[in-house]
Design an enzyme around this catalytic site. Structure first.
Site, PDB file in Angstrom:
ATOM      1  N   HIS B 265     -10.829  41.259  40.094  1.00 44.79           N
ATOM      2  CA  HIS B 265     -11.668  40.419  39.232  1.00 44.79           C
ATOM      3  C   HIS B 265     -13.152  40.603  39.590  1.00 44.79           C
ATOM      4  O   HIS B 265     -13.980  40.902  38.715  1.00 44.79           O
ATOM      5  CB  HIS B 265     -11.245  38.955  39.415  1.00 44.79           C
ATOM      6  CG  HIS B 265     -12.009  37.981  38.576  1.00 44.79           C
ATOM      7  ND1 HIS B 265     -11.518  37.456  37.401  1.00 44.79           N
ATOM      8  CD2 HIS B 265     -13.248  37.430  38.734  1.00 44.79           C
ATOM      9  CE1 HIS B 265     -12.412  36.628  36.874  1.00 44.79           C
ATOM     10  NE2 HIS B 265     -13.466  36.598  37.671  1.00 44.79           N
ATOM     11  N   GLU B 266     -13.466  40.446  40.855  1.00 41.35           N
ATOM     12  CA  GLU B 266     -14.876  40.561  41.261  1.00 41.35           C
ATOM     13  C   GLU B 266     -15.376  41.987  41.121  1.00 41.35           C
ATOM     14  O   GLU B 266     -16.541  42.215  40.779  1.00 41.35           O
ATOM     15  CB  GLU B 266     -15.060  40.055  42.693  1.00 41.35           C
ATOM     16  CG  GLU B 266     -14.675  38.591  42.915  1.00 41.35           C
ATOM     17  CD  GLU B 266     -15.312  37.623  41.928  1.00 41.35           C
ATOM     18  OE1 GLU B 266     -16.403  37.918  41.393  1.00 41.35           O
ATOM     19  OE2 GLU B 266     -14.700  36.564  41.676  1.00 41.35           O
ATOM     20  N   HIS B 269     -16.651  42.486  37.630  1.00 44.92           N
ATOM     21  CA  HIS B 269     -18.065  42.090  37.541  1.00 44.92           C
ATOM     22  C   HIS B 269     -18.952  43.158  38.205  1.00 44.92           C
ATOM     23  O   HIS B 269     -20.005  43.518  37.692  1.00 44.92           O
ATOM     24  CB  HIS B 269     -18.289  40.761  38.278  1.00 44.92           C
ATOM     25  CG  HIS B 269     -17.751  39.548  37.580  1.00 44.92           C
ATOM     26  ND1 HIS B 269     -18.158  39.183  36.326  1.00 44.92           N
ATOM     27  CD2 HIS B 269     -16.859  38.597  37.980  1.00 44.92           C
ATOM     28  CE1 HIS B 269     -17.542  38.046  35.969  1.00 44.92           C
ATOM     29  NE2 HIS B 269     -16.735  37.680  36.964  1.00 44.92           N
ATOM     30  N   GLU B 295     -17.641  37.903  32.170  1.00 48.11           N
ATOM     31  CA  GLU B 295     -16.273  37.503  32.481  1.00 48.11           C
ATOM     32  C   GLU B 295     -15.266  38.408  31.760  1.00 48.11           C
ATOM     33  O   GLU B 295     -14.151  38.615  32.244  1.00 48.11           O
ATOM     34  CB  GLU B 295     -16.071  36.037  32.091  1.00 48.11           C
ATOM     35  CG  GLU B 295     -14.797  35.414  32.612  1.00 48.11           C
ATOM     36  CD  GLU B 295     -14.828  35.107  34.114  1.00 48.11           C
ATOM     37  OE1 GLU B 295     -15.892  35.282  34.756  1.00 48.11           O
ATOM     38  OE2 GLU B 295     -13.770  34.708  34.647  1.00 48.11           O
TER      39      GLU B 295
END
Lengths: 506, 506
Positions: B265-266, B269, B295
């Site tokens: 997830h990170e 980004h 997101e």
């Protein structure tokens, strides 16, 4: 006029915060920043320092200082307010005297010279670096002219780092040191075999070294609630305010001294930072009194405490439990002797307690000669090697291990080296006074009690921050100005005993 | 008038650097700062943001924008220059519209409310927090009034984060989602036993999880030359420029999903940040297009890639070699099913892919009702619990696991929650387009090849930074504006298969 001081303090708080943010960025660069971050980080440094400089050197600060001086002329010299105005005025005038073109030229020259110095050192070829050093000498001279001086250009540079100290005074101190050390180094060389440090040079588990070092500096008084320890190539200490003072260290499986003594050294700086009065926070007074006074604390804790026999009488048993294998059959006194072995080396940062100051003397003399025009850059390597031979009795094998070893001359800041030796001297002078007041200090250290020593230093040195010049501070703490005599007496006694030398009386 | 743009760029570069320094300080606070650093750090944040705000909102920037607009009126809308002027104007006008007293009041209210929210949550006592939330609602309303809006106050707040999106449009999208998800959640609940995730819940060595996660995100395309991974309580990604984009993660021995999917997830980004065009660096264009678009990239990589069967067909064998004990007897498909188990939970941050949006809907509806005055703060817990029951079919046991769970309402920033759901929607809309162009995407993923996917996203999304609003970007990338249909189709198909549901056609 409380309003004037309040407005001045608000601006100084802003400038302090900007400089502390810069410090966080610098810490990050040396510890965790990925390689790709270099360019963005350089931009951030440049912006932050420009914004802080612009704010601090604004006309508004000048007006507020004028008003504050007029309104507070009768304050006690030692009061926080009088000191704030006095020291901020000194900083302000110095900052205003440097034209912004010169500041920009210096920044540019420094970043330009660095890769050439690196290449020159790598190839041990002084000629590659010489043109950039010539430029740096010229810029240092222009800085001295802009700041102004009465007698010698080095005075102007020295006054920025060690306010109140003149080049003449420094030369006198250094001469006294030289007269004492050069023959001592020669005596030690002749009896080099008297001390054996082979025990330090094999098989110390790095992780255990790191945790032992951290535990040790915590016992000395470095506060981990307001600090932490990380790894970096070159150890340093850095403060982002009274609540956050960090140290770094490095570790070498096959040389014990690096991690533990490096950690104690940086923790000495760290305890100084942690002890500066919170009443001085976010002003120009919240810092060490000078690089020399700062170094006095790293050297005091590293050498006068950490390399003492009482220290090892206390710590050796726990050290031996931590490293049973490499320390099998060794006792506290043998270990104490090992960590104090002295031998002449080419490299300053590897030098021991006795020879270190000679490395500094050499650099001071040469940069001063260049600044005053007596020594041409092209003649520097020869001058280096000749002086080195006369101090250490050794022939420098190449420029990499000689004149090219330090990064300092690759940026414009001359007059940074003396602080290292001043630190040794000031540390010994403070310690002499402490011993006269705490006659059982050695017994305290043998019991692992450092609170009273730290308390004395906090009370007499740390809490004052930058309120006083080094000499003002020393006079308040020891009753007399800077003198190299306590340090000379200390090394003669300690190394005389370690090497079994018969030394003449002072 | 190149000079005007040059001067504007110089100021924006300075503001960017100050904001990036703030980001470094924030990263440090969450990863390594000692506890004692809190107060100094708060001072540094406050100073840096004030200095940056003062510089950006100066009259000089307004004049330069006026001049630049006049001189560049005929530039192509999509050009860097026209985009720079357009987006900077939007930022500038919004920043200027907020009176500095209001900005100061908001900062004060946020820092005041936080400890009360913490205490209220700890004691599960909404009454302790209610007065502070009332103040925050009032301040949000004043922000909306200051920024201005045509129809609904939430429009003003939404326009700051997701420019171009209105509250009416958002409500329509959310209604469409609700209509699709609520029955799907109920269907899944009835067949909860169809998916077993017990394999994820025992004995994954934390250090090995961390290194497996880091290795995985590197294979996806996160560049460690310009990034790094650390541990923090709440995972986040943060950028200090194109050369330094960091992620953090956390690790739980007894729940596999946290570390790996948190890291992906990170890294999503992070790859977005790393892909923004260097031509936009140090301007207001160097950032993600909006929180929602940002997101979309974390969710796309985490869910649409990382929680897909082709992904586990590739990675499962190496995962099993890394964790032979807990994964004994498990195969790729069983593991794929386990990491996709869906169940209604009280806590948003623990929610799965299907139910997550319902948590967001709930918060959007309630904060909008408070802002428009239809819902009083004192009635909030009851409204929360009723709505929660209607969405999830569950009775909220207490306020700690209900209305008090999120930190967001303790500071003034309403309109932050929608971005999470917009991310899911945008990610699916982009992926639908990608699949239409890269028909063998699943085969690429099964071979562990992610370069073409990353290249498409860099070309169509990342490199543009903030040049375009979310809808402008989506229209350029997918040919149509924001629509929830691809996401709804995706979850119906995926979870229909996982849970063996017989779903009606759309």
């Amino acid at each position: 006029m409380p309003d004037t001081l309040e407005r001045l303090r608000a601006i100084l708080a802003e400038v302090t915060d900007l400089n502390r943010a810069t410090a966080v960025l610098a810490w990050d660069q040396e510890t965790y920043m990925p390689p790709g971050g270099v360019q963005n980080r350089a931009e951030q440094f440049s912006t932050l320092s420009e914004v802080a400089h612009r704010r601090f050197t604004s006309d508004e600060v000048g007006r507020l200082l004028d008003e504050a001086e007029a309104a507070n002329a009768k304050l006690d010299f030692d009061s926080d307010e009088a000191s704030l105005i006095r020291v901020t005025r000194r900083d302000y005038d110095q900052a205003r005297k440097l034209p912004s073109e010169l500041v920009a030229e210096i920044a540019h020259a420094s970043s330009t010279a660095r890769p050439h110095w690196q290449k020159a050192r790598h190839e041990s070829n002084f000629g590659l670096f010489a043109p950039y050093l010539e430029k740096n000498v010229e810029l240092n001279r222009r800085v001295a002219d802009a700041l102004g001086f009465e007698k010698r250009p080095y005075d102007a540079l020295l006054n920025r780092t060690e306010p109140g100290l003149t080049t003449d005074e420094l030369e006198a101190i250094f001469d006294e040191l030289k007269t004492a050390i050069v023959p001592l180094v020669a005596d030690i060389s002749r009896r080099a075999e008297a001390v054996d440090d082979s025990v330090l040079r094999h098989g110390f588990d790095p992780d255990q070294q790191l945790s032992y070092a951290l535990e040790t500096v915590t016992k000395l008084g470095y506060d981990l609630e307001r600090g932490r320890q990380d790894i970096s190539t070159h150890p340093f200490s850095i403060a982002f305010g009274p609540g956050d003072v960090r140290i770094t260290t490095r570790v070498n499986r096959d040389f014990f001294n690096e991690c533990l003594f490096g950690s104690i050294h940086e923790a000495g700086h760290g305890m100084y930072f942690q002890g500066i009065g919170r009443n001085l926070d976010r002003t120009n007074l919240w810092d060490g009194a000078s690089p020399g006074v700062h170094e006095s604390q790293s050297r005091l804790w590293e050498n006068l405490v950490g390399r003492s026999l009482p220290f090892w009488n206390h710590f050796f048993s726990s050290l031996q439990r931590t490293f049973p294998e490499p320390l099998k059959g060794v006792d506290a006194e043998a270990f104490y002797r090992a960590v104090n072995k002295s031998y002449p080396s080419y490299i300053r940062v590897e030098a021991d307690e006795v020879t270190y100051n000679l490395h500094v003397l050499l650099r001071f003399e040469l940069e001063n000669d260049m600044l005053e025009g007596r020594l041409k850059v092209r003649d520097l390597p020869e001058a280096w090697n000749e002086t080195f031979k006369s101090y250490f009795g050794l022939d420098v094998p190449n420029d990499r291990e000689g004149v090219l070893q330090d990064i300092h001359w690759s940026f414009v800041g001359f007059a940074e080296f003396p602080g290292y030796t001043l630190g040794n001297i000031i540390g010994a002078q403070l310690m002499e006074k402490i011993r006269s007041e705490m006659t059982d200090l050695d017994h305290q250290i043998e019991r692992g009690e450092f609170g009273q020593l730290l308390g004395w230093l906090q009370e007499n040195v740390y809490r004052h921050g930058r309120k006083f010049t080094p000499n003002e501070l020393l006079e308040r703490a020891t009753g007399r100005p800077l003198t190299p005599k306590p340090w000379i007496a200390y090394v003669r006694k300690k190394y005389g005993a370690l090497y079994g030398l018969r030394l003449d009386k002072d």
